[in-house]
Design a protein around this motif. Structure first.
Motif, PDB file in Angstrom:
ATOM      1  N   PHE A  88      33.511  46.608  -1.017  1.00  0.00           N
ATOM      2  CA  PHE A  88      33.367  46.065  -2.367  1.00  0.00           C
ATOM      3  C   PHE A  88      33.323  44.538  -2.442  1.00  0.00           C
ATOM      4  N   THR A  89      33.410  43.839  -1.321  1.00  0.00           N
ATOM      5  CA  THR A  89      33.366  42.381  -1.362  1.00  0.00           C
ATOM      6  C   THR A  89      32.323  41.852  -0.387  1.00  0.00           C
ATOM      7  N   ASP A  90      32.100  40.547  -0.443  1.00  0.00           N
ATOM      8  CA  ASP A  90      31.146  39.928   0.491  1.00  0.00           C
ATOM      9  C   ASP A  90      31.850  39.330   1.704  1.00  0.00           C
ATOM     10  N   LEU A  91      33.140  39.657   1.919  1.00  0.00           N
ATOM     11  CA  LEU A  91      33.884  39.067   3.042  1.00  0.00           C
ATOM     12  C   LEU A  91      33.235  39.330   4.401  1.00  0.00           C
ATOM     13  N   PRO A  92      32.602  40.502   4.664  1.00  0.00           N
ATOM     14  CA  PRO A  92      31.986  40.697   5.987  1.00  0.00           C
ATOM     15  C   PRO A  92      30.586  40.080   6.108  1.00  0.00           C
ATOM     16  N   HIS A  93      30.015  39.576   5.038  1.00  0.00           N
ATOM     17  CA  HIS A  93      28.629  39.119   5.080  1.00  0.00           C
ATOM     18  C   HIS A  93      28.514  37.802   5.836  1.00  0.00           C
ATOM     19  N   LEU A  94      27.382  37.621   6.491  1.00  0.00           N
ATOM     20  CA  LEU A  94      27.194  36.504   7.412  1.00  0.00           C
ATOM     21  C   LEU A  94      26.619  35.283   6.699  1.00  0.00           C
ATOM     22  N   VAL A  95      27.155  34.121   7.075  1.00  0.00           N
ATOM     23  CA  VAL A  95      26.724  32.849   6.511  1.00  0.00           C
ATOM     24  C   VAL A  95      26.232  31.961   7.649  1.00  0.00           C
ATOM     25  N   VAL A  96      25.112  31.305   7.435  1.00  0.00           N
ATOM     26  CA  VAL A  96      24.542  30.416   8.445  1.00  0.00           C
ATOM     27  C   VAL A  96      25.328  29.106   8.468  1.00  0.00           C
ATOM     28  N   LEU A  97      25.617  28.617   9.664  1.00  0.00           N
ATOM     29  CA  LEU A  97      26.290  27.326   9.846  1.00  0.00           C
ATOM     30  C   LEU A  97      25.246  26.277  10.196  1.00  0.00           C
ATOM     31  N   ASP A  98      25.148  25.265   9.358  1.00  0.00           N
ATOM     32  CA  ASP A  98      24.165  24.205   9.578  1.00  0.00           C
ATOM     33  C   ASP A  98      24.810  23.037  10.327  1.00  0.00           C
TER      34      ASP A  98
END
Length: 531
Positions: free
Chosen positions: A337-347
């Motif tokens: 139910f959350t976006d905690l596992p979703h991946l974020v790009v590191l710039d």
């Protein structure tokens, strides 16, 4: 002149004793009772109609409006709400003292029933209209003349409104819009909408008008400024979430900026009844107000600082319920139910990195419809990237039919990349409790990261833990040594800012999370406009 003798003697009837009857328990008095007719007439209504009091109130309580000769005489609550079943209190009675006395406002001599314009503006407008004969030219002549404009602008905040006709005000408003669009463009016309839940006809009329002319439509969220806009965007509920009857199901409630007895009067009984059931209540509020008397704990934060309190509570919960030990219920909830596992790009930036955009299906070569609007997770079983259902990319198009849901289809998303990382990366994160110098506004803390294609990514959870200052073994960077270390964002750090004792902040956070763990989520925060 003193009253005559006859009048003076007649007043004896109000003070003299009558003839005793019923062994002295009553008396027969000769005094007139004609005055009672005014009260009896008030209750002799002709008919009863159903209505509500929708003037800036979203309670929408159902009322019996008692009418006599077309005049509202008094109101009582309707008692035909559907029942909630044997296990939950009913909604009724729904109403408040303000609703019960609403007819006083309807017929008050102070009620505004006509348009009013600031006198200095109306006087200048009328003079220019008589001179030019054209409403738009008349308005332009007023606002473009520094002396005439200053004459009415300087009067703001000082009253001075005078009554005008509806036709005259309509001409003035229309002329102002035409002139503004002609000179500055339509996006300089900004309209404030009524509360949608109060008056849908007014709201849609204004929204449609501004949309057609290319104007800007603000909302009551923008007007109040401090309502939590992320809440309806994320959860689909409006502001004071959740449904009030669901308070009955909570066993731990934090009233955070929501003065329920005052702002949710019709449904406040659910909160009171839940306390009799055993619910613990915490109030976060700078002032001792109507809701504070219900509190088991009162956290009197300094005005405007409750965000620091929330960050510190989150520090405790993430540290003790996600890192020191992993609560199965929390892990499952976070994955689904959350976006905690979703991946974020590191710039990359200098010798460190900064958080960028979400990694999207289009970044990993996934095809299909709208891949640039589909987020990505790591399947903890295989270590491979996976595109879960539920993101915006599934909302539109034929391919997404039946998949705009949270069915993970057997994929268990990895909440953290620690232990499966390719490298440990330092990222620069903002802090908001210092001055304007760049060195003091940036924290450098580490996150675990993996490479997917040519992109370095981490999870939202790993970034959150870094932002909150929750250290994990092996991660580089500057970290608080404990919850007692006054570094962002620990309970000790928030104490100086909010005035709330660090130990009390820690205790409430632990109790809130522990209760949720033991009851599978029966901890609740009721938010309001005071956050």
């Amino acid at each position: 002149m003193p009253p005559n003798g006859k009048t003076l003697l007649s007043t004896r009837r109000f003070f003299g004793r009558g003839e005793p009857v019923a062994d002295g328990w009553s008396e027969t008095a000769p005094r007139s009772r004609a005055w009672e007719a005014a009260y009896r007439d008030r209750w002799q209504h002709d008919r009863i109609v159903r209505s509500t009091h929708g003037v800036n109130c979203t309670g929408s309580c159902s009322w019996k409006i008692h009418v006599k000769e077309g005049i509202v005489t008094w109101e009582t609550q309707q008692t035909d709400y559907p029942e909630n079943g044997p296990d939950v209190p009913d909604y009724e009675p729904r109403g408040c003292q303000r609703g019960a006395s609403f007819s006083w406002y309807v017929y008050s001599p102070l009620r505004v029933r006509y348009p009013y314009v600031r006198g200095a503006l109306l006087e200048a407008w009328r003079a220019e209209l008589e001179r030019t004969g054209d409403p738009v030219e008349a308005y332009a002549a007023v606002v473009n003349d520094p002396r005439k404009r200053a004459a009415y602008v300087s009067q703001r905040g000082k009253g001075g409104f005078v009554r005008a006709s509806w036709d005259e005000v309509a001409d003035l408003v229309a002329a102002s819009h035409v002139h503004t669009i002609r000179r500055y463009g339509p996006d300089r016309v900004v309209g404030f909408s009524p509360i949608p839940a109060m008056s849908m006809a007014s709201f849609t009329a204004g929204a449609r008008y501004h949309s057609l002319i290319g104007g800007v439509l603000t909302s009551f969220y923008d007007w109040y400024c401090d309502l939590p806009p992320a809440s309806p965007m994320m959860w689909g509920d409006q502001t004071d979430v959740p449904e009030s009857a669901d308070w009955w199901n909570a066993t731990y409630m934090i009233m955070w900026g929501s003065n329920i007895p005052m702002t949710r009067t019709p449904d406040a009984h659910f909160m009171t009844e839940s306390r009799y059931r055993g619910m613990k209540t915490v109030v976060v509020s700078p002032d001792y107000s109507d809701h504070t008397k219900f509190a088991d704990h009162w956290l009197p934060v300094h005005p405007g600082t409750d965000a620091a309190l929330a960050m510190a509570m989150a520090h405790v919960i993430v540290r003790e319920f996600y890192v020191d030990r992993q609560v199965p219920y929390f892990q499952d909830y976070a994955r689904r139910f959350t976006d905690l596992p979703h991946l974020v790009v590191l710039d990359p930036r200098g010798d460190a990195h900064t958080p960028g955009a979400f990694l999207r299906a289009s970044d990993i070569g996934e095809g299909g419809e709208n891949p640039e609007w589909k987020t990505v997770v790591i399947d903890s079983a295989t270590g491979a990237p996976s595109v879960p259902n539920g993101s915006v990319g599934y909302r539109w198009g034929d391919e997404g039919k039946g998949k705009w849901n949270l069915d993970v289809e057997g994929v268990t998303a990895a909440i953290t990349l620690l232990g499966r990382h390719d490298e440990l990366v330092e990222i620069d994160l903002p802090r908001f409790d210092t001055g304007t110098d760049e060195a003091g506004t940036v924290m450098r803390r580490g996150v675990p990261a993996v490479r997917i294609g040519d992109k370095l990514v981490t999870t939202v959870f790993d970034m959150l833990a870094a932002q909150l200052g929750v250290h994990r073994e092996g991660l580089p960077g500057d970290w608080p040594k404990s919850i007692d270390d006054p570094e962002p964002y620990t309970p000790a750090w928030q104490a100086e800012i909010t005035g709330v004792d660090a130990a009390l902040c820690t205790r409430i956070a632990r109790e809130f999370a522990r209760n949720a763990e033991r009851t599978n989520g029966r901890s609740m925060i009721t938010m309001g406009a005071g956050t």
